[in-house]
Motif scaffolding. Structure first.
Motif, PDB file in Angstrom:
ATOM      1  N   SER A   1       3.339  -7.795   9.220  1.00 35.24           N
ATOM      2  CA  SER A   1       4.469  -6.899   9.444  1.00 35.24           C
ATOM      3  C   SER A   1       5.584  -7.236   8.466  1.00 35.24           C
ATOM      4  O   SER A   1       5.927  -8.413   8.292  1.00 35.24           O
ATOM      5  CB  SER A   1       4.972  -7.041  10.891  1.00 35.24           C
ATOM      6  OG  SER A   1       6.053  -6.173  11.130  1.00 35.24           O
ATOM      7  N   PHE A   2       6.164  -6.200   7.844  1.00 30.64           N
ATOM      8  CA  PHE A   2       7.182  -6.389   6.816  1.00 30.64           C
ATOM      9  C   PHE A   2       8.349  -5.453   7.110  1.00 30.64           C
ATOM     10  O   PHE A   2       8.195  -4.228   7.095  1.00 30.64           O
ATOM     11  CB  PHE A   2       6.595  -6.106   5.434  1.00 30.64           C
ATOM     12  CG  PHE A   2       5.404  -6.978   5.112  1.00 30.64           C
ATOM     13  CD1 PHE A   2       5.569  -8.155   4.402  1.00 30.64           C
ATOM     14  CD2 PHE A   2       4.130  -6.641   5.557  1.00 30.64           C
ATOM     15  CE1 PHE A   2       4.487  -8.979   4.126  1.00 30.64           C
ATOM     16  CE2 PHE A   2       3.039  -7.449   5.294  1.00 30.64           C
ATOM     17  CZ  PHE A   2       3.219  -8.625   4.577  1.00 30.64           C
TER      18      PHE A   2
ATOM     19  N   VAL B   1      12.530   1.183   5.137  1.00 26.50           N
ATOM     20  CA  VAL B   1      11.154   1.567   5.463  1.00 26.50           C
ATOM     21  C   VAL B   1      10.366   0.311   5.805  1.00 26.50           C
ATOM     22  O   VAL B   1      10.367  -0.657   5.036  1.00 26.50           O
ATOM     23  CB  VAL B   1      10.482   2.305   4.289  1.00 26.50           C
ATOM     24  CG1 VAL B   1       9.068   2.738   4.667  1.00 26.50           C
ATOM     25  CG2 VAL B   1      11.312   3.513   3.867  1.00 26.50           C
ATOM     26  N   ASN B   2       9.702   0.307   6.954  1.00 29.09           N
ATOM     27  CA  ASN B   2       8.915  -0.831   7.393  1.00 29.09           C
ATOM     28  C   ASN B   2       7.426  -0.591   7.147  1.00 29.09           C
ATOM     29  O   ASN B   2       6.954   0.556   7.192  1.00 29.09           O
ATOM     30  CB  ASN B   2       9.128  -1.093   8.886  1.00 29.09           C
ATOM     31  CG  ASN B   2      10.578  -1.402   9.215  1.00 29.09           C
ATOM     32  OD1 ASN B   2      11.315  -1.937   8.397  1.00 29.09           O
ATOM     33  ND2 ASN B   2      11.003  -1.060  10.424  1.00 29.09           N
ATOM     34  N   VAL B   3       6.692  -1.684   6.899  1.00 29.68           N
ATOM     35  CA  VAL B   3       5.252  -1.615   6.666  1.00 29.68           C
ATOM     36  C   VAL B   3       4.575  -2.613   7.592  1.00 29.68           C
ATOM     37  O   VAL B   3       5.012  -3.768   7.695  1.00 29.68           O
ATOM     38  CB  VAL B   3       4.901  -1.940   5.203  1.00 29.68           C
ATOM     39  CG1 VAL B   3       3.384  -1.951   5.000  1.00 29.68           C
ATOM     40  CG2 VAL B   3       5.556  -0.946   4.246  1.00 29.68           C
ATOM     41  N   GLN B   4       3.516  -2.180   8.264  1.00 30.29           N
ATOM     42  CA  GLN B   4       2.786  -3.106   9.123  1.00 30.29           C
ATOM     43  C   GLN B   4       1.303  -2.757   9.168  1.00 30.29           C
ATOM     44  O   GLN B   4       0.895  -1.639   8.831  1.00 30.29           O
ATOM     45  CB  GLN B   4       3.359  -3.106  10.537  1.00 30.29           C
ATOM     46  CG  GLN B   4       3.265  -1.782  11.267  1.00 30.29           C
ATOM     47  CD  GLN B   4       3.848  -1.859  12.654  1.00 30.29           C
ATOM     48  OE1 GLN B   4       3.547  -2.766  13.429  1.00 30.29           O
ATOM     49  NE2 GLN B   4       4.694  -0.910  12.997  1.00 30.29           N
ATOM     50  N   ARG B   5       0.518  -3.745   9.578  1.00 32.82           N
ATOM     51  CA  ARG B   5      -0.908  -3.542   9.758  1.00 32.82           C
ATOM     52  C   ARG B   5      -1.152  -2.794  11.063  1.00 32.82           C
ATOM     53  O   ARG B   5      -0.515  -3.061  12.078  1.00 32.82           O
ATOM     54  CB  ARG B   5      -1.624  -4.895   9.785  1.00 32.82           C
ATOM     55  CG  ARG B   5      -3.135  -4.812   9.741  1.00 32.82           C
ATOM     56  CD  ARG B   5      -3.752  -6.187   9.717  1.00 32.82           C
ATOM     57  NE  ARG B   5      -3.672  -6.844  11.018  1.00 32.82           N
ATOM     58  CZ  ARG B   5      -4.169  -8.054  11.266  1.00 32.82           C
ATOM     59  NH1 ARG B   5      -4.737  -8.747  10.298  1.00 32.82           N
ATOM     60  NH2 ARG B   5      -4.070  -8.588  12.467  1.00 32.82           N
ATOM     61  N   SER B   6      -2.095  -1.873  11.043  1.00 31.66           N
ATOM     62  CA  SER B   6      -2.418  -1.094  12.237  1.00 31.66           C
ATOM     63  C   SER B   6      -3.925  -1.044  12.427  1.00 31.66           C
ATOM     64  O   SER B   6      -4.693  -1.031  11.460  1.00 31.66           O
ATOM     65  CB  SER B   6      -1.859   0.332  12.111  1.00 31.66           C
ATOM     66  OG  SER B   6      -2.303   1.147  13.194  1.00 31.66           O
TER      67      SER B   6
ATOM     68  N   PRO C   1     -11.366  -1.606   9.021  1.00 31.11           N
ATOM     69  CA  PRO C   1     -10.767  -2.587   9.932  1.00 31.11           C
ATOM     70  C   PRO C   1      -9.305  -2.289  10.251  1.00 31.11           C
ATOM     71  O   PRO C   1      -8.868  -2.472  11.389  1.00 31.11           O
ATOM     72  CB  PRO C   1     -10.909  -3.911   9.170  1.00 31.11           C
ATOM     73  CG  PRO C   1     -10.928  -3.507   7.727  1.00 31.11           C
ATOM     74  CD  PRO C   1     -11.602  -2.162   7.679  1.00 31.11           C
ATOM     75  N   TYR C   2      -8.551  -1.844   9.227  1.00 31.25           N
ATOM     76  CA  TYR C   2      -7.116  -1.640   9.409  1.00 31.25           C
ATOM     77  C   TYR C   2      -6.634  -0.465   8.565  1.00 31.25           C
ATOM     78  O   TYR C   2      -7.295  -0.025   7.621  1.00 31.25           O
ATOM     79  CB  TYR C   2      -6.320  -2.895   8.977  1.00 31.25           C
ATOM     80  CG  TYR C   2      -6.691  -4.156   9.713  1.00 31.25           C
ATOM     81  CD1 TYR C   2      -6.427  -4.295  11.072  1.00 31.25           C
ATOM     82  CD2 TYR C   2      -7.309  -5.214   9.045  1.00 31.25           C
ATOM     83  CE1 TYR C   2      -6.771  -5.455  11.752  1.00 31.25           C
ATOM     84  CE2 TYR C   2      -7.649  -6.377   9.710  1.00 31.25           C
ATOM     85  CZ  TYR C   2      -7.379  -6.493  11.062  1.00 31.25           C
ATOM     86  OH  TYR C   2      -7.723  -7.631  11.726  1.00 31.25           O
ATOM     87  N   SER C   3      -5.446  -0.012   8.918  1.00 31.41           N
ATOM     88  CA  SER C   3      -4.704   0.919   8.078  1.00 31.41           C
ATOM     89  C   SER C   3      -3.323   0.324   7.828  1.00 31.41           C
ATOM     90  O   SER C   3      -2.926  -0.671   8.435  1.00 31.41           O
ATOM     91  CB  SER C   3      -4.576   2.291   8.752  1.00 31.41           C
ATOM     92  OG  SER C   3      -3.787   2.209   9.935  1.00 31.41           O
ATOM     93  N   MET C   4      -2.594   0.950   6.912  1.00 31.95           N
ATOM     94  CA  MET C   4      -1.215   0.574   6.626  1.00 31.95           C
ATOM     95  C   MET C   4      -0.296   1.591   7.292  1.00 31.95           C
ATOM     96  O   MET C   4      -0.355   2.786   6.987  1.00 31.95           O
ATOM     97  CB  MET C   4      -0.963   0.544   5.117  1.00 31.95           C
ATOM     98  CG  MET C   4       0.467   0.190   4.724  1.00 31.95           C
ATOM     99  SD  MET C   4       0.715   0.215   2.929  1.00 31.95           S
ATOM    100  CE  MET C   4      -0.306  -1.178   2.424  1.00 31.95           C
ATOM    101  N   GLN C   5       0.526   1.109   8.213  1.00 35.34           N
ATOM    102  CA  GLN C   5       1.465   1.987   8.900  1.00 35.34           C
ATOM    103  C   GLN C   5       2.826   1.900   8.218  1.00 35.34           C
ATOM    104  O   GLN C   5       3.383   0.820   8.057  1.00 35.34           O
ATOM    105  CB  GLN C   5       1.602   1.597  10.372  1.00 35.34           C
ATOM    106  CG  GLN C   5       2.564   2.490  11.153  1.00 35.34           C
ATOM    107  CD  GLN C   5       2.518   2.241  12.641  1.00 35.34           C
ATOM    108  OE1 GLN C   5       1.457   1.963  13.202  1.00 35.34           O
ATOM    109  NE2 GLN C   5       3.665   2.326  13.307  1.00 35.34           N
ATOM    110  N   ILE C   6       3.354   3.042   7.823  1.00 37.55           N
ATOM    111  CA  ILE C   6       4.632   3.135   7.122  1.00 37.55           C
ATOM    112  C   ILE C   6       5.608   3.879   8.020  1.00 37.55           C
ATOM    113  O   ILE C   6       5.399   5.054   8.342  1.00 37.55           O
ATOM    114  CB  ILE C   6       4.454   3.868   5.776  1.00 37.55           C
ATOM    115  CG1 ILE C   6       3.442   3.115   4.896  1.00 37.55           C
ATOM    116  CG2 ILE C   6       5.792   4.000   5.054  1.00 37.55           C
ATOM    117  CD1 ILE C   6       2.978   3.903   3.693  1.00 37.55           C
ATOM    118  N   ASP C   7       6.656   3.191   8.471  1.00 44.33           N
ATOM    119  CA  ASP C   7       7.631   3.755   9.393  1.00 44.33           C
ATOM    120  C   ASP C   7       8.987   3.867   8.710  1.00 44.33           C
ATOM    121  O   ASP C   7       9.514   2.870   8.203  1.00 44.33           O
ATOM    122  CB  ASP C   7       7.767   2.881  10.644  1.00 44.33           C
ATOM    123  CG  ASP C   7       6.473   2.805  11.442  1.00 44.33           C
ATOM    124  OD1 ASP C   7       5.878   3.871  11.689  1.00 44.33           O
ATOM    125  OD2 ASP C   7       6.060   1.697  11.823  1.00 44.33           O
TER     126      ASP C   7
END
Length: 322
Positions: free
Chosen positions: A17-18, A41-46, A60-66
């Motif tokens: 999480s960033f 803008v935040n970036v986290q593993r989803s 396995p994962y996507s990149m979630q951009i909020d």
């Protein structure tokens, strides 16, 4: 062959999480934020990913951009970038050929323009864009790029940055242009004139399965065949002694290096990297007991003491215990 590394986002060695990462900060391995402006803008593993039935692949994962807040100045932009090493584009012989870009995206609430830009060391560039639908459905997007420039001094074909691949959610008028029919000379542009920003507040976008290939209908594939091979390729650019799922600076003894020194005041030791690096790296040392950077744990005291690195090379580094 997929030119992108860690394209299914398996590896997040730096953390999961960033919060509002700055320009050039890496999130998932090999993917960095490119940013200009005061947007938040935040970036986290989803774990929200396309199903196997949808995609034919177990992501396995996507990149979630909020998006927390956004700006729209002429010089502002925000995106995700990966540099492909010069050796890799030379091996793939991409020069004078079309490249095909594909990715999976889910506009959880986001709807708007996503541009994909390619460029080289000499500032030559091209981009194409698609419209993301904000209905919470995973979709695969495919883009055909114009033929790349012929091999010239503008292409880096050694261990430097050979090709940049940029997924752009917004760029201001300084970086906007009509979509070109061929690669262009500098200055670089990477957003369509009149595009609809994906950086509206409270927007959320998920990305995974990014691919750049010479094949027009290529099924998604990793750059390397196995999980271990893909990890080794990522470690050419970044590695840690922490366990794979533990972020550097975490209080943890897992993966710690133990050195026995004869002096109570100082010591030297040597660490060999798991993988030879692309270039001489920057090295940080952490206390496993406190997570403090540039410290080691003196188990005799017990207390943190200063530590640093010296004489780094592409295959090993000295560690100074002060």
């Amino acid at each position: 062959m997929n030119l992108l590394s860690n394209a299914d986002l398996s590896f997040w060695q730096r953390g999961n999480s960033f919060i509002n990462p700055a320009n050039n900060i890496y999130t998932s391995d090999r993917f960095s934020v490119v940013k200009s402006g005061a947007m938040n803008v935040n970036v986290q593993r989803s774990t929200n990913v396309p199903t196997f039935a949808e995609s034919g692949y177990v992501f396995p994962y996507s990149m979630q951009i909020d998006v927390v807040s956004a700006t729209s100045g002429a010089g502002d932009y925000w995106g995700i970038n990966q540099f492909v090493e010069g050796y890799d584009i030379a091996k793939a012989a991409i020069f004078g050929k079309k490249l095909y870009v594909s990715f999976w995206a889910r506009g959880a609430t986001a709807a708007g323009t996503l541009a994909v830009a390619l460029g080289n060391l000499g500032g030559e560039w091209v981009f194409r864009s698609v419209e993301i639908i904000g209905d919470g459905v995973w979709r695969k997007y495919k883009i055909e790029m114009p033929e790349t420039m012929a091999l010239s001094g503008n292409w880096n074909v050694d261990n430097g940055r050979g090709l940049f691949v940029r997924f752009v959610l917004f760029a201001g008028t300084d970086y906007q242009a009509s979509e070109p029919t061929a690669w262009q000379a500098a200055p670089i542009k990477f957003w369509p004139t009149g595009g609809s920003t994906l950086l509206d507040p409270a927007q959320s976008l998920l990305l995974t399965g990014m691919q750049v290939s010479l094949e027009s209908d290529a099924e998604f594939a990793l750059k390397n065949l196995t999980f271990d091979q893909e990890l080794v390729h990522c470690q050419r650019y970044y590695e840690k002694s922490y366990d794979l799922g533990i972020a550097p600076g975490t209080v943890s003894g897992n993966g710690r290096r133990v050195y026995i020194i004869q002096s109570a005041t100082a010591g030297q030791n040597h660490t060999t990297f798991a993988v030879s690096k692309r270039a001489v790296p920057t090295v940080s040392v952490y206390s496993p007991s406190t997570g403090a950077i540039n410290n080691f744990r003196d188990e005799n005291t017990p207390a943190d003491r200063s530590a640093g690195s010296n004489n780094p090379g592409v295959s090993s580094v000295g560690v100074s215990l002060l």
